[in-house]
Design a protein around this motif. Sequence first.
Motif, PDB file in Angstrom:
ATOM      1  N   PRO B 348       0.792  -1.296  -0.084  1.00 23.73           N
ATOM      2  CA  PRO B 348       0.004  -0.079   0.049  1.00 23.73           C
ATOM      3  C   PRO B 348       0.891   1.194   0.088  1.00 23.73           C
ATOM      4  O   PRO B 348       0.370   2.327  -0.499  1.00 23.73           O
ATOM      5  CB  PRO B 348      -0.903  -0.024   1.326  1.00 23.73           C
ATOM      6  CG  PRO B 348      -0.686  -1.522   1.632  1.00 23.73           C
ATOM      7  CD  PRO B 348       0.398  -2.031   1.157  1.00 23.73           C
ATOM      8  N   ASN B 349       2.046   1.067   0.552  1.00 22.18           N
ATOM      9  CA  ASN B 349       2.849   2.416   0.735  1.00 22.18           C
ATOM     10  C   ASN B 349       4.081   2.393   0.066  1.00 22.18           C
ATOM     11  O   ASN B 349       4.393   1.410  -0.754  1.00 22.18           O
ATOM     12  CB  ASN B 349       2.978   2.797   2.411  1.00 22.18           C
ATOM     13  CG  ASN B 349       3.933   1.538   3.067  1.00 22.18           C
ATOM     14  OD1 ASN B 349       3.615   0.572   2.656  1.00 22.18           O
ATOM     15  ND2 ASN B 349       4.882   1.972   3.979  1.00 22.18           N
ATOM     16  N   ASP B 350       4.784   3.636   0.087  1.00 21.73           N
ATOM     17  CA  ASP B 350       6.015   3.765  -0.445  1.00 21.73           C
ATOM     18  C   ASP B 350       5.854   4.272  -1.801  1.00 21.73           C
ATOM     19  O   ASP B 350       4.932   4.407  -2.514  1.00 21.73           O
ATOM     20  CB  ASP B 350       6.779   2.538  -0.511  1.00 21.73           C
ATOM     21  CG  ASP B 350       8.441   2.847  -0.442  1.00 21.73           C
ATOM     22  OD1 ASP B 350       8.785   3.909  -0.151  1.00 21.73           O
ATOM     23  OD2 ASP B 350       9.207   1.922  -0.914  1.00 21.73           O
ATOM     24  N   LEU B 351       7.096   4.792  -2.417  1.00 25.43           N
ATOM     25  CA  LEU B 351       7.125   5.504  -3.590  1.00 25.43           C
ATOM     26  C   LEU B 351       6.601   4.638  -4.766  1.00 25.43           C
ATOM     27  O   LEU B 351       5.896   5.168  -5.563  1.00 25.43           O
ATOM     28  CB  LEU B 351       8.563   5.916  -4.204  1.00 25.43           C
ATOM     29  CG  LEU B 351       9.444   6.999  -3.578  1.00 25.43           C
ATOM     30  CD1 LEU B 351      10.749   7.460  -4.030  1.00 25.43           C
ATOM     31  CD2 LEU B 351       8.317   8.435  -3.573  1.00 25.43           C
ATOM     32  N   LEU B 352       6.672   3.237  -4.740  1.00 23.58           N
ATOM     33  CA  LEU B 352       6.188   2.322  -5.835  1.00 23.58           C
ATOM     34  C   LEU B 352       4.988   1.708  -5.332  1.00 23.58           C
ATOM     35  O   LEU B 352       4.558   0.851  -5.961  1.00 23.58           O
ATOM     36  CB  LEU B 352       7.346   1.438  -6.080  1.00 23.58           C
ATOM     37  CG  LEU B 352       8.721   2.118  -6.471  1.00 23.58           C
ATOM     38  CD1 LEU B 352       9.817   0.924  -6.920  1.00 23.58           C
ATOM     39  CD2 LEU B 352       8.573   3.056  -7.690  1.00 23.58           C
ATOM     40  N   GLY B 353       4.638   2.160  -4.199  1.00 22.39           N
ATOM     41  CA  GLY B 353       3.247   1.549  -3.698  1.00 22.39           C
ATOM     42  C   GLY B 353       2.111   1.897  -4.190  1.00 22.39           C
ATOM     43  O   GLY B 353       1.832   3.074  -5.289  1.00 22.39           O
ATOM     44  N   ILE B 354       0.916   1.261  -3.868  1.00 15.97           N
ATOM     45  CA  ILE B 354      -0.299   1.828  -4.496  1.00 15.97           C
ATOM     46  C   ILE B 354      -0.774   3.248  -4.190  1.00 15.97           C
ATOM     47  O   ILE B 354      -1.127   3.867  -5.022  1.00 15.97           O
ATOM     48  CB  ILE B 354      -1.539   0.912  -3.705  1.00 15.97           C
ATOM     49  CG1 ILE B 354      -1.260  -0.806  -4.150  1.00 15.97           C
ATOM     50  CG2 ILE B 354      -2.917   1.365  -4.149  1.00 15.97           C
ATOM     51  CD1 ILE B 354      -2.115  -1.454  -3.583  1.00 15.97           C
TER      52      ILE B 354
END
Lengths: 190, 517
Positions: B348-354
């Motif tokens: 869900p999170n992070d630069l490449l997340g949803i």
Amino acid sequence: MKITRRNFSLTGGALSLSFLLNGGIIHLSPAQAKERALPYQTLTPGQAALIDLLGDAIVPGAKSAGLSYYIDHQLSAEFQDNLLILRYLRVPAPFDGFYASSLAAFESAISQKYNKKPRDLTETEMTAFITAMMQSNPDGWQHAPPAPFFYFVLRSDAIDVTYGTMDAFDSLDIPYMAHIEPGHTWEVNP
Amino acid sequence: MTISPEKIDVVIVGSGAAGSLMAAKLSQAGKKVLILEAGPERKLQDLTSSQIHARRLKWAGDAVTEQGAQPVGNGFNSGYGTGGSALHHYGVWPRLHSEDFKVKSLFGKGLDWPINYGDLQPYYDRIQQEVGISGDHQAEVWRPDGAAYPLPPVPAFQQSEIIARGFTKLGKTTSPLPMALNSHEYNDRPGCLWDGWCDAGCPTKALANPLAVYLPEADKQGAKIIHQATVSRILTDKSGKKATGVTYRTAAGDEVTQLAGMVVLAAFAIQTPRLLLNSGLANRSGLVGSYIMSHSAASVFGLFEDETAPYMGPTGGQMLNQDSYDHKDQRPQGFGSYQWMIGLAVKPNDLLGIGGSNPGLFGAKLTDFMKTAAQHFGNMTACVEDLPLAQNRVTLSTETDQYGLPLATVHHSADAASMALWQGALEEGKQIFKAADAREIWTGPLGPMHIMGGTIMGETAETSVTNSYGQCHDIDNLFIAGPGLFPTSGGVNPTFTVHALALRSTDYMLKNWSSLT
């Protein structure tokens, strides 16, 4: 020795931070730190309130997830232990000035546009302001990183604390599938 | 205080993909090897499954200033600590194609390598057998000659199957993505659990990071590694034509002189040229630091009616398309090669997340999006070639580290043809998602992916820093290893090629040991 998920998995909490309290270290989630109203280490209470206000408007749930405590805790960490998204984004450490100047610009721009404190904005006014700050610096936004960049950073921080934990994965019906759960190794030396 | 331990055979600067492989092979051959790693020690047990915690694996060493229209993203792409960047790499291991080695000769752009694909093929084959790549070489219709993969391909989960429908409808081909990730147990390393924690570092050894493969082998053979040891200078004899060792600073700040018969610089594409420039060595061409490249990531996102289980599988993707790879001059716009990595597992999170995929959403709309996307999200990323330009380079900053050594500044602005290629990839991606019946489609901004160049190999001392073995033209016993050697980037992930080049260099060193030292 073959390493499998089974012997790597640890019991324990989700996102936990360490706090030095009454001479001892305790481990709490940012949300628990908020519930206990622990003192901030780097942010002023006013800055923390602005982070929670704007962060929660961008990512609902961020305030109760303890966004201001999460950011405050990371700001007091050594750079190599810092977990803020900023370390990816070409902003030189330390990062406290980034947040302090951006929050001051936020407050100033709100005052110039609405002649109000940020906490007194209506939901409609806050939505309009965030929409504007996503695109360019609002009037009165000065002596700070660009407003769209601060929006992006604070949004990412808020998503981390709101959606990056095991409980949050569960709420989205996403299996966490940890090899090593974050609870035991999250703490940063205070 | 200066300490001078006894002379050893080889000192290797950096413990990443190239450094760890060379340490294993050289120590296996009986050489006394020391690795100096600038970052802290990492163990498998440190690789916590969290996108937030994963940030500790990224660069936290001496500050790097980035300039130019398309910065290379050192903070995200460079590693810090044991295993270097390869500790957080995603294990996508395609080969370069024949054209990639002769871009200048074939198309009048970029540069040529001093070797061709045939020179490197045996090393690709040896590495894939040792490491254990999962894939289907016959389904990978674009792949140049080479041995079959030793492991069956990674499985395709719903996300990639759904997106693959779009490729099929448009008459395009997909294959399993070749990955240095065990589809089942191989060489005493377990099969992957398909849980998408590659970016946080794989603690099970299913993914072939340095802690899983070559560093344990180096350790077994007696190689030593010292952490938080930042090399400041390369030492030479009076003639300046023979390296005699290095000086480094310990975590406590002590300066240590380490004498060695051979010096290998494997400190990645920014710190290796910084070290050469600070040492004033190997720069007869004036090209130390030049031709820095970074693949442009073209990311396409969508929401689908069907459930996609976007959290399942490897972070690097599940399927591959290289229809836009060969014939670099025949793209609809721009110049070069790219490949699609299809169905990347997301969190869900992070630069490449949803959440990061759609930064314009906030408030209640973001909440709704997160709930829907958690089950219906799809994505794919093109790895887009970046033409080498001499002006894209590492230079020394006027700012210094705590010991007075100039820091690195990196300038990178992509060639217009590379930017047009990236834009064209995005347009194609949107068409593919439309054909796959995505109900919403959007794209991401340009993201820098991988860092290459800066100490390029070539035919002559006037046009390059090293020969094809990574041996500096000016100093016989000073070698460079890693993606910094690449004269062109190709449009594939670099880590497999880094391994193949390092193995070739090691063979050369051992064969010529007495004359080199």
